[in-house]
Design a protein around this motif. Sequence first.
Motif, PDB file in Angstrom:
ATOM      1  N   ALA A  14     137.266 -61.415 -19.426  1.00 17.57           N
ATOM      2  CA  ALA A  14     137.566 -61.452 -20.859  1.00 17.57           C
ATOM      3  C   ALA A  14     136.612 -62.396 -21.601  1.00 17.57           C
ATOM      4  N   GLU A  15     136.286 -63.536 -21.000  1.00 15.64           N
ATOM      5  CA  GLU A  15     135.376 -64.489 -21.643  1.00 15.64           C
ATOM      6  C   GLU A  15     133.960 -63.921 -21.723  1.00 15.64           C
ATOM      7  N   LEU A  18     133.909 -61.329 -24.542  1.00 18.32           N
ATOM      8  CA  LEU A  18     133.921 -61.975 -25.849  1.00 18.32           C
ATOM      9  C   LEU A  18     132.547 -62.547 -26.188  1.00 18.32           C
ATOM     10  N   GLN A  21     130.311 -59.757 -27.125  1.00 13.45           N
ATOM     11  CA  GLN A  21     130.636 -59.278 -28.468  1.00 13.45           C
ATOM     12  C   GLN A  21     129.955 -60.144 -29.508  1.00 13.45           C
ATOM     13  N   HIS A  22     130.018 -61.459 -29.347  1.00 13.30           N
ATOM     14  CA  HIS A  22     129.402 -62.370 -30.316  1.00 13.30           C
ATOM     15  C   HIS A  22     127.875 -62.256 -30.304  1.00 13.30           C
ATOM     16  N   VAL A  47     138.632 -55.803 -30.384  1.00  6.30           N
ATOM     17  CA  VAL A  47     138.812 -56.568 -29.162  1.00  6.30           C
ATOM     18  C   VAL A  47     138.275 -55.756 -28.001  1.00  6.30           C
ATOM     19  N   THR A  49     138.162 -54.883 -24.139  1.00  3.67           N
ATOM     20  CA  THR A  49     139.146 -55.002 -23.069  1.00  3.67           C
ATOM     21  C   THR A  49     138.525 -54.646 -21.733  1.00  3.67           C
TER      22      THR A  49
END
Length: 57
Positions: A14-15, A18, A21-22, A47, A49
Amino acid sequence: MELERQAGSPVPVAEVLLAMQHELDGFELSVDTEKGDTQFHLTVTGVLTAEEPDKRI
């Protein structure tokens, strides 16, 4: 896409998602084709997943 950790401790999926994504949001992509260049602007929203978001990689 393949992701290979180069250094450091494993982190939860998940990290990683993320962080990707950034990093990718707002990225400008140029693709060379037989008919010329094509430009894209990548927008990453929502989000991300994973099947096993707590798995460490």
